[in-house]
Every structure is written in structure tokens, then in C-alpha cells.
Write an enzyme that holds these catalytic residues in place. Structure first.
Site, PDB file in Angstrom:
ATOM      1  N   TYR A 148      -6.447  -8.810  11.770  1.00 41.00           N
ATOM      2  CA  TYR A 148      -5.114  -8.481  12.283  1.00 41.00           C
ATOM      3  C   TYR A 148      -4.923  -9.079  13.670  1.00 41.00           C
ATOM      4  O   TYR A 148      -5.864  -9.139  14.472  1.00 41.00           O
ATOM      5  CB  TYR A 148      -4.931  -6.965  12.350  1.00 41.00           C
ATOM      6  N   GLN A 190       2.300  -5.925   5.700  1.00 40.23           N
ATOM      7  CA  GLN A 190       2.494  -5.624   4.304  1.00 40.23           C
ATOM      8  C   GLN A 190       3.915  -6.011   3.913  1.00 40.23           C
ATOM      9  O   GLN A 190       4.695  -6.355   4.776  1.00 40.23           O
ATOM     10  CB  GLN A 190       2.246  -4.148   4.049  1.00 40.23           C
ATOM     11  N   GLU A 224      -5.865  -9.159   3.996  1.00 34.42           N
ATOM     12  CA  GLU A 224      -5.058  -8.398   4.967  1.00 34.42           C
ATOM     13  C   GLU A 224      -4.991  -9.220   6.238  1.00 34.42           C
ATOM     14  O   GLU A 224      -6.033  -9.502   6.849  1.00 34.42           O
ATOM     15  CB  GLU A 224      -5.661  -7.018   5.262  1.00 34.42           C
ATOM     16  N   GLU A 265       0.841  -1.194   0.000  1.00 32.40           N
ATOM     17  CA  GLU A 265       0.000   0.000   0.000  1.00 32.40           C
ATOM     18  C   GLU A 265       0.878   1.246   0.000  1.00 32.40           C
ATOM     19  O   GLU A 265       1.992   1.222   0.544  1.00 32.40           O
ATOM     20  CB  GLU A 265      -0.895  -0.024   1.261  1.00 32.40           C
ATOM     21  N   ASN A 296     -12.310  -1.472  -0.772  1.00 31.44           N
ATOM     22  CA  ASN A 296     -11.544  -1.995   0.359  1.00 31.44           C
ATOM     23  C   ASN A 296     -12.217  -1.545   1.649  1.00 31.44           C
ATOM     24  O   ASN A 296     -12.537  -0.371   1.808  1.00 31.44           O
ATOM     25  CB  ASN A 296     -10.115  -1.437   0.336  1.00 31.44           C
ATOM     26  N   GLU A 297     -12.422  -2.459   2.538  1.00 27.71           N
ATOM     27  CA  GLU A 297     -13.009  -2.131   3.846  1.00 27.71           C
ATOM     28  C   GLU A 297     -14.153  -1.128   3.655  1.00 27.71           C
ATOM     29  O   GLU A 297     -14.184  -0.060   4.282  1.00 27.71           O
ATOM     30  CB  GLU A 297     -11.946  -1.626   4.826  1.00 27.71           C
TER      31      GLU A 297
HETATM   32  O1  AHR Z   1      -2.835  -2.345   6.321  1.00 31.23           O
HETATM   33  C1  AHR Z   1      -3.143  -1.104   6.881  1.00 31.23           C
HETATM   34  C2  AHR Z   1      -4.615  -0.759   6.784  1.00 31.23           C
HETATM   35  O2  AHR Z   1      -5.352  -1.684   7.528  1.00 31.23           O
HETATM   36  C3  AHR Z   1      -5.255  -0.844   5.421  1.00 31.23           C
HETATM   37  O3  AHR Z   1      -5.063   0.300   4.672  1.00 31.23           O
HETATM   38  C4  AHR Z   1      -6.697  -1.027   5.731  1.00 31.23           C
HETATM   39  O4  AHR Z   1      -7.380  -1.729   4.720  1.00 31.23           O
HETATM   40  C5  AHR Z   1      -6.680  -1.751   7.060  1.00 31.23           C
HETATM   41  O5  AHR Z   1      -7.524  -1.191   7.971  1.00 31.23           O
END
Ligand code: AHR
Length: 530
Positions: A278, A383, A335, A50, A195-196
Site C-alpha cells: 500500500y 478496492q 492488494e 471485500e 490472505n495475509e
Molecule cells: O484492503 C484492506 C485490508 O488490507 C485487507 O482486508 C487486508 O488484506 C489488508 O491488510
């Protein structure tokens, strides 16, 4: 020298010797119960890039005038390292940035700067655009997974981008691409739609997203090369309502009860549905936990949370099964990875240190993906360089490989192999009130007949003696690599880049169909059996 003196000296030495605690060894057994599991898609080893912090600029792109060795502006050291781990697919340009990105600003000779309103209003120079990303893909040998802008863009903008990338040079969009230096259309096999969209990508309700997705997907086409597989924005973590609604409302053509003959199209409108999850040591975004200098409480809570990936996949997968029992739609975990509190001494931009703990998180997560390889067919760790759970960290001309990189390197042998089903009940690792399985295993057999077994020992204190009954697998030779380090938070620095790096593994014994593995505390091993 008298015997007495020797005995007295020995006794004194013993008395003075520091007491070295002997690591307890825990026995465990596993059995290969079936050799006919699903194929482990290479795309489970995908990455995410990103425009954020130093992920693109400096991490990948240094520009053609840089003294850092580069090919058309892209760092040679980073490319070489990524080729080594066989990165199959890269998601780009975001993340939240994707819904802020207007692709036209990143093509052609004139690149004006814009504001990266997703990430600290940084100046986005637009130097790294579509051509540079595609060049990067060609240099590392990976497939592009492009996310189109639904949040602040239009259907027309998304369609124009698809045409620009994939139409032949004898069309207007293709001619423009050719004028900008690339006559050949690119292959765009994967396209994310937004995205999201439940968060930074538009704060939509799932019903709204489902409707907008239906419209967008109709214009996401390639004009040469393979059909683009369309990936809808999926849930955040355990938002099962999102998955339910999007599967229910966006998957199929609208059924028309009054016209059962004409409206019998069953082809799904999507090829994939994403999931973002995450691993934070805590469950609080404003106090996630630290990247280094943590105690065993944060070690085990991180493992406990990483293991939740299994529950997420099961539960989102069960909802998908209701609408897509043939599993035509992939669950795409595009992600995932660790996310720690900002390091005030670090360079910012979601940069975080990567320790042995990250390596264990990577290993258990990949093991979980293998377990669900029939439904999970792509994943993209967040990432690639200098951001979150990165493979690579750079500091100007310097580059280092993180513990996570080494797990991807040790695990690449599982790409495209057939998952072997294991019968296994792990011993427990407990700290305080928290209990997790001590061992996490995976095994696969590749096209050449080689078998690979990977084991992660989550316990930072106890070794394991693991016996694997290989059943009817016909093997006679074993070799492998092990990744461990002195401390839970050992990491690689530019001064000591090999603190956490794989070593030849000598703890395996093969006797007939019985494989014995001595698995050190807090380690990851991969063995190859031929
Ligand atoms: O990876 C960082 C951020 O985390 C991304 O931009 C977003 O999609 C997520 O919330």
C-alpha cells in the site's frame, strides 16, 4: 484616442496585472528500443472487492427491492461504469474478511447474519454470497478470483466450496447449487489460498504457511471447466524472508533423492504468489497522511512511496527467479493502492477521497507493472467501490467516477498489448530533500498494430516537452486524452463530478518517427498512434 493614451493605459494595465508565474518547461527524450517486450496481461487491471464498509453493500449490492435501478440486486450504474473500463478479474471476498468467511452462510434461501469480526464487528447479512458474486462477474464480464478461508476455515470447507462452484449438476454439490438457482457450474480460474497469513489471516511464520499451503493446494481443484490457478499468500511489502521461505518450501513436490525415477515431477504446486503493498504518504500506519488538503511534501512523499513498487517487484522477483527461473509462477500484486488517514467526516469503513494524486499513483504503478509484465501477471487494486483507492464512490442513488477510474479507462488500451521497451532517463523532480523521476512512461503495441504511449508527469509545477523517437514504428496519426486538474488534491464530488476527468489532448505532434508531447504539470496522458 491618442497614441499616448493607449500607451499609458497599456502600461497601467501591465502594472496592475497579477504576476502569473510562467510554468517552467523541462525537456526530455525517450526512444523505442525494442518492439518485442512481454505481453501486458489484462489481469494487471484487476480489482479487489471485500465485505468492508460500503464496498459490497450499497456500493455493488442494493437488493432487488431497492429504488436504485438494479439487475437481480446489483446496481446498474456501477455495472455500466465497470464494463466501460473492461475489468478483467475481481478478487473476493477479502482481504482479512476471506479468512473470516464461511461460504455456506452465503448460499441458499435462508441467509442468517454473522459478525464481520475483521471489520468493526459489523453485521454481515450474507445476502451477497457466491451466487450474487458470480452474477456480478457475469454482469461486468470479469473472471472470479476467489480467496478460500485458511485462517479460520478447514481444508474440507475449501474443498466443499470448490465442488459447490464447479461440479456438474449431476453430483451432490452440483445438485445443491442447481437447487439454489444455478445448474451450470461456474468457471473458477483463480483461487487464493488464505490472505495475509502473516497477519490477520493467522499470524503464521512462513514455514507454517508453506506447510499448510502444501496441504490446501492439493484440494483446490475444479470439477469442470479450466483448472484453477492457485495463488499462495505472499509477502507484505518488503518481507523478502516470506517470499524466500514460501518459494523454497511450497513450490515443488518434495524431492526424494532415493527415488530419482519416480519422483521427477517438476510441475509447480502454485501458479502465483501474491504481494501486498500500500502507498501511504508516510511510513507510519498510525499517521499515514491525509487524503485531501495536503501540501507538496505529502504529494512528493506519496509519489516516492508509490515508486517503491518497482523495487519490491525487482527484489521479490529476484528471489522467485532463483526457484522459478522460467517464471512459471506469477507475482500477483493482489492488494495495492493508496491508504490515507480516516476522514472523520467521511462515512467510515476505509472510505477515502480520491484526488488527482491518486490518479498519478495509479498511472505510475501501472507503468511499473508493464515494465515487469513477464513476472507480474495479475494485480488487484484495493478496492473497487467506496473503499481505499476506489474506482467508484456512491452515495445512496448517486455515483461518481474517481480520478483513478479515469486512469484505468485511459490505460485499458494497454491490456493484452505487447510492451515496447523504452530507453529513457527522466529529469528529476525535487521538493525539499526528496527527489523522484519527473516523468514515468509506458508504451505498447496492440494486436491491430496501434501503438499507445502513456506518460505521467509527477511534477506539480513544471510542464515537460517530451520527444519520443519511435524508431521503426510505422505510424502517421496521433490522438489522445489528458487527465489533469487545477489542484494537487482536486477531486470529484457528487455536486461537481467532472472536476478531474479526461479531456481531448491536443499537445501531440508527429513528424516522421519523432513524436513530441507537451505534458502539463501533474497530469497523465495517453496517446494513440496509428
Ligand atoms: O484492503 C484492506 C485490508 O488490507 C485487507 O482486508 C487486508 O488484506 C489488508 O491488510
Amino acid at each position: 484616442m491618442t497614441r499616448h493614451w493607449i500607451a499609458a493605459t497599456f502600461a497601467a494595465t501591465l502594472a496592475l496585472a497579477p504576476v502569473v508565474a510562467q510554468a517552467e518547461t523541462v525537456a526530455a527524450t525517450a526512444t523505442v528500443v525494442s518492439e518485442t517486450g512481454p505481453k501486458i496481461s489484462r489481469n494487471l487491471y484487476g480489482q479487489f472487492v471485500e465485505h468492508l464498509g460500503r464496498g459490497v453493500y450499497e456500493g455493488i449490492w442494493v437488493g432487488t427491492d431497492s429504488p436504485i435501478p438494479n439487475t437481480r440486486g446489483i446496481r446498474n450504474d456501477v455495472v455500466a461504469a465497470l464494463k466501460q473500463i473492461r475489468v478483467p478479474v475481481v478478487r473476493w471476498p477479502g482481504g482479512c474478511f476471506a479468512d473470516d468467511y464461511h461460504w455456506r452462510k452465503g448460499v441458499g434461501p435462508e441467509r442468517k447474519g454473522s459478525i464481520n469480526s475483521s471489520w468493526s464487528n459489523a453485521i454481515e447479512p450474507n445476502t451477497f454470497g457466491t451466487h450474487e458474486f458470480m452474477d456480478f462477474m457475469e454482469q461486468i464480464g470479469a473472471a472470479p478470483y476467489v480467496s478460500v478461508n485458511m485462517g479460520s476455515g478447514t481444508v474440507e470447507e475449501a474443498q466443499d466450496w470448490m465442488q459447490y462452484m464447479t461440479a456438474p449438476a449431476n453430483t451432490a454439490p452440483g445438485a445443491e447449487r442447481a437447487k439454489n438457482g444455478h445448474p451450470e457450474p461456474w468457471k473458477v480460474p483463480y483461487v487464493g489460498v488464505g490472505n495475509e497469513s502473516w497477519g490477520c489471516g493467522g499470524h503464521m511464520y512462513p514455514e507454517e504457511y508453506a506447510n499448510r499451503y502444501r496441504q490446501y493446494q492439493g484440494y483446490i481443484k475444479t470439477y469442470s471447466g479450466p483448472r484453477a490457478q492457485k495463488i499462495a499468500t505472499g509477502a507484505d511489502t518488503d518481507d523478502y524472508e516470506w517470499t524466500e521461505t514460501v518459494m523454497k518450501q511450497a513450490l515443488k513436490f518434495r524431492p526424494k533423492a532415493t527415488s530419482p525415477i519416480l519422483y521427477n515431477t517438476t510441475r509447480p504446486l502454485m501458479d502465483g504468489l501474491s504481494l501486498h503493498f500500500y502507498t501511504l504518504p508516510s511510513n507510519k500506519w498510525d499517521k499515514k497522511g491525509v487524503a485531501t488538503g495536503f501540501g507538496e511534501d505529502q504529494w512528493i512523499s506519496t509519489m516516492q512511496r508509490a515508486l517503491l513498487m518497482d523495487e519490491m517487484i525487482r527484489r521479490h522477483g529476484a528471489i522467485m527467479d532463483q526457484y522459478d527461473p522460467k517464471k512459471e509462477v506469477a507475482l500477483v500484486v493482489d492488494e495495492w493502492g493508496t491508504w490515507f488517514d480516516k476522514d472523520e467526516k467521511g462515512p467510515g469503513g476505509l472510505w477515502q477521497q480520491n484526488t488527482l494524486r491518486d490518479a498519478l499513483v495509479a498511472a505510475v504503478t501501472l507503468n511499473i507493472f508493464h515494465d515487469h509484465a513477464d513476472r507480474v501477471r495479475m494485480a488487484n487494486i484495493a478496492q473497487m467501490v467506496n473503499v481505499l483507492q476506489a474506482m467508484i464512490l456512491t452515495d445512496k442513488e448517486k455515483m461518481l467516477l474517481t480520478p483513478t477510474y479515469h486512469v484505468f479507462d485511459m490505460y485499458k488500451v494497454h491490456q493484452e498489448a505487447t510492451a515496447l521497451k523504452l530507453g529513457f532517463k527522466s529529469p528529476v523532480y525535487q521538493y525539499g530533500d526528496v527527489k523522484v523521476p519527473m516523468l514515468s512512461l509506458t508504451a505498447s503495441k496492440d494486436a491491430a498494430g496501434k501503438v499507445h504511449v502513456s506518460v505521467a508527469n509527477l511534477d506539480p509545477n513544471r510542464d515537460a516537452a517530451l520527444t519520443v523517437d519511435l524508431g521503426s514504428l510505422n505510424v502517421s496519426k496521433v490522438s489522445g486524452r489528458v487527465l489533469t486538474a487545477p489542484k494537487m488534491d482536486s477531486f470529484n464530488s457528487f455536486d461537481a463530478p467532472d472536476t478531474v476527468s479526461p479531456k481531448a489532448y491536443t499537445g501531440a505532434k508527429l513528424k516522421g518517427s519523432s513524436l513530441s508531447l507537451s505534458v502539463p504539470a501533474k497530469s497523465v496522458i495517453t496517446v494513440e498512434l496509428e
